[in-house]
Write a protein that holds these residues in place. Structure first.
Motif, PDB file in Angstrom:
ATOM      1  N   PHE A 177     -35.279  -2.793  25.389  1.00 60.09           N
ATOM      2  CA  PHE A 177     -35.592  -1.406  25.719  1.00 60.09           C
ATOM      3  C   PHE A 177     -35.271  -0.454  24.569  1.00 60.09           C
ATOM      4  N   ASP A 178     -34.130  -0.642  23.905  1.00 63.38           N
ATOM      5  CA  ASP A 178     -33.745   0.280  22.836  1.00 63.38           C
ATOM      6  C   ASP A 178     -34.601   0.113  21.580  1.00 63.38           C
ATOM      7  N   GLN A 179     -35.337  -0.973  21.458  1.00 61.26           N
ATOM      8  CA  GLN A 179     -36.223  -1.166  20.307  1.00 61.26           C
ATOM      9  C   GLN A 179     -37.523  -0.371  20.445  1.00 61.26           C
ATOM     10  N   LEU A 180     -37.881  -0.006  21.646  1.00 54.48           N
ATOM     11  CA  LEU A 180     -39.140   0.706  21.872  1.00 54.48           C
ATOM     12  C   LEU A 180     -39.199   2.032  21.126  1.00 54.48           C
ATOM     13  N   SER A 181     -38.100   2.749  21.109  1.00 53.41           N
ATOM     14  CA  SER A 181     -38.111   4.074  20.475  1.00 53.41           C
ATOM     15  C   SER A 181     -38.308   3.979  18.961  1.00 53.41           C
ATOM     16  N   THR A 182     -38.016   2.836  18.364  1.00 51.84           N
ATOM     17  CA  THR A 182     -38.224   2.686  16.917  1.00 51.84           C
ATOM     18  C   THR A 182     -39.691   2.492  16.573  1.00 51.84           C
ATOM     19  N   LEU A 183     -40.522   2.247  17.554  1.00 53.30           N
ATOM     20  CA  LEU A 183     -41.941   1.988  17.310  1.00 53.30           C
ATOM     21  C   LEU A 183     -42.805   3.249  17.323  1.00 53.30           C
ATOM     22  N   ILE A 184     -42.233   4.364  17.714  1.00 53.65           N
ATOM     23  CA  ILE A 184     -43.019   5.596  17.838  1.00 53.65           C
ATOM     24  C   ILE A 184     -42.450   6.677  16.924  1.00 53.65           C
ATOM     25  N   ASP A 185     -43.286   7.645  16.597  1.00 54.94           N
ATOM     26  CA  ASP A 185     -42.843   8.733  15.720  1.00 54.94           C
ATOM     27  C   ASP A 185     -42.397   9.948  16.536  1.00 54.94           C
ATOM     28  N   GLN A 186     -42.062  11.024  15.835  1.00 57.20           N
ATOM     29  CA  GLN A 186     -41.525  12.226  16.474  1.00 57.20           C
ATOM     30  C   GLN A 186     -42.536  12.931  17.375  1.00 57.20           C
ATOM     31  N   ASN A 187     -43.822  12.694  17.164  1.00 58.02           N
ATOM     32  CA  ASN A 187     -44.864  13.383  17.932  1.00 58.02           C
ATOM     33  C   ASN A 187     -45.464  12.517  19.034  1.00 58.02           C
ATOM     34  N   THR A 188     -44.817  11.407  19.344  1.00 54.89           N
ATOM     35  CA  THR A 188     -45.362  10.465  20.314  1.00 54.89           C
ATOM     36  C   THR A 188     -44.349  10.184  21.409  1.00 54.89           C
ATOM     37  N   ALA A 189     -44.850   9.960  22.602  1.00 55.08           N
ATOM     38  CA  ALA A 189     -44.001   9.553  23.723  1.00 55.08           C
ATOM     39  C   ALA A 189     -44.737   8.474  24.509  1.00 55.08           C
ATOM     40  N   ILE A 190     -43.981   7.578  25.078  1.00 56.56           N
ATOM     41  CA  ILE A 190     -44.534   6.562  25.977  1.00 56.56           C
ATOM     42  C   ILE A 190     -44.128   6.986  27.385  1.00 56.56           C
ATOM     43  N   ILE A 191     -45.108   7.143  28.243  1.00 55.16           N
ATOM     44  CA  ILE A 191     -44.834   7.557  29.618  1.00 55.16           C
ATOM     45  C   ILE A 191     -45.379   6.480  30.551  1.00 55.16           C
ATOM     46  N   GLU A 192     -44.516   5.973  31.386  1.00 59.12           N
ATOM     47  CA  GLU A 192     -44.922   4.971  32.370  1.00 59.12           C
ATOM     48  C   GLU A 192     -44.462   5.467  33.725  1.00 59.12           C
ATOM     49  N   TRP A 193     -45.328   5.349  34.714  1.00 57.69           N
ATOM     50  CA  TRP A 193     -44.946   5.846  36.025  1.00 57.69           C
ATOM     51  C   TRP A 193     -45.184   4.793  37.083  1.00 57.69           C
ATOM     52  N   TYR A 194     -44.424   4.939  38.130  1.00 60.68           N
ATOM     53  CA  TYR A 194     -44.482   4.033  39.272  1.00 60.68           C
ATOM     54  C   TYR A 194     -44.629   4.876  40.528  1.00 60.68           C
ATOM     55  N   ILE A 195     -45.546   4.488  41.359  1.00 62.31           N
ATOM     56  CA  ILE A 195     -45.750   5.188  42.626  1.00 62.31           C
ATOM     57  C   ILE A 195     -45.313   4.251  43.743  1.00 62.31           C
ATOM     58  N   PHE A 196     -44.303   4.679  44.466  1.00 63.09           N
ATOM     59  CA  PHE A 196     -43.776   3.921  45.592  1.00 63.09           C
ATOM     60  C   PHE A 196     -44.219   4.597  46.884  1.00 63.09           C
ATOM     61  N   PRO A 197     -44.086   3.913  48.004  1.00 65.57           N
ATOM     62  CA  PRO A 197     -44.492   4.542  49.270  1.00 65.57           C
ATOM     63  C   PRO A 197     -43.754   5.847  49.567  1.00 65.57           C
ATOM     64  N   ASP A 198     -42.485   5.948  49.120  1.00 64.61           N
ATOM     65  CA  ASP A 198     -41.701   7.133  49.470  1.00 64.61           C
ATOM     66  C   ASP A 198     -41.297   8.003  48.280  1.00 64.61           C
ATOM     67  N   CYS A 199     -41.672   7.614  47.054  1.00 67.96           N
ATOM     68  CA  CYS A 199     -41.296   8.426  45.895  1.00 67.96           C
ATOM     69  C   CYS A 199     -42.151   8.075  44.676  1.00 67.96           C
ATOM     70  N   PHE A 200     -41.931   8.828  43.632  1.00 69.16           N
ATOM     71  CA  PHE A 200     -42.656   8.686  42.381  1.00 69.16           C
ATOM     72  C   PHE A 200     -41.608   8.622  41.277  1.00 69.16           C
ATOM     73  N   ARG A 201     -41.674   7.621  40.389  1.00 65.26           N
ATOM     74  CA  ARG A 201     -40.707   7.495  39.291  1.00 65.26           C
ATOM     75  C   ARG A 201     -41.462   7.479  37.973  1.00 65.26           C
ATOM     76  N   ALA A 202     -40.875   8.114  36.950  1.00 64.10           N
ATOM     77  CA  ALA A 202     -41.460   8.119  35.619  1.00 64.10           C
ATOM     78  C   ALA A 202     -40.407   7.709  34.601  1.00 64.10           C
ATOM     79  N   VAL A 203     -40.838   6.920  33.624  1.00 61.50           N
ATOM     80  CA  VAL A 203     -39.989   6.537  32.506  1.00 61.50           C
ATOM     81  C   VAL A 203     -40.627   7.136  31.262  1.00 61.50           C
ATOM     82  N   ILE A 204     -39.855   7.921  30.525  1.00 59.33           N
ATOM     83  CA  ILE A 204     -40.360   8.576  29.317  1.00 59.33           C
ATOM     84  C   ILE A 204     -39.529   8.090  28.139  1.00 59.33           C
ATOM     85  N   ILE A 205     -40.195   7.531  27.147  1.00 56.04           N
ATOM     86  CA  ILE A 205     -39.528   7.026  25.959  1.00 56.04           C
ATOM     87  C   ILE A 205     -39.997   7.838  24.771  1.00 56.04           C
ATOM     88  N   THR A 206     -39.055   8.398  24.024  1.00 52.71           N
ATOM     89  CA  THR A 206     -39.369   9.172  22.826  1.00 52.71           C
ATOM     90  C   THR A 206     -38.582   8.594  21.652  1.00 52.71           C
TER      91      THR A 206
END
Length: 87
Positions: free
Chosen positions: A53-82
């Motif tokens: 997980f900590d290696q992911l941030s080394t792959l992107i630059d200052q102007n980029t973000a990786i956004i992944e989201w999960y939709i569950f029956p009772d909530c919505f979760r987002a993971v943002i990596i910069t």
């Protein structure tokens, strides 16, 4: 391109497609040994190396973000990596 030329090109394309469909190979006729050799060689040249997980941030630059989201029956979760950790 004139109408006649376009019609001629369409006829030629249709003839090529017909020829290809007549030459189609069934799955019983395919020899997978060459494909498997290529796949094995690819895996030797480019072995699978999972990222931590900590290696992911080394792959992107200052102007980029990786956004992944999960939709569950009772909530919505987002993971943002910069490139920088959150404040």
């Amino acid at each position: 391109m004139g109408c006649f030329q376009q019609r001629r090109l369409n006829q030629q394309q249709a003839a090529r497609e017909q020829s290809l469909s007549e030459k189609s190979i069934t799955s019983d006729e395919i020899d997978y040994s060459h494909i498997n050799q290529l796949r094995q060689r690819y895996n030797e040249l480019y072995p699978y190396k999972p990222l931590k997980f900590d290696q992911l941030s080394t792959l992107i630059d200052q102007n980029t973000a990786i956004i992944e989201w999960y939709i569950f029956p009772d909530c919505f979760r987002a993971v943002i990596i910069t490139a920088e950790p959150p404040p």
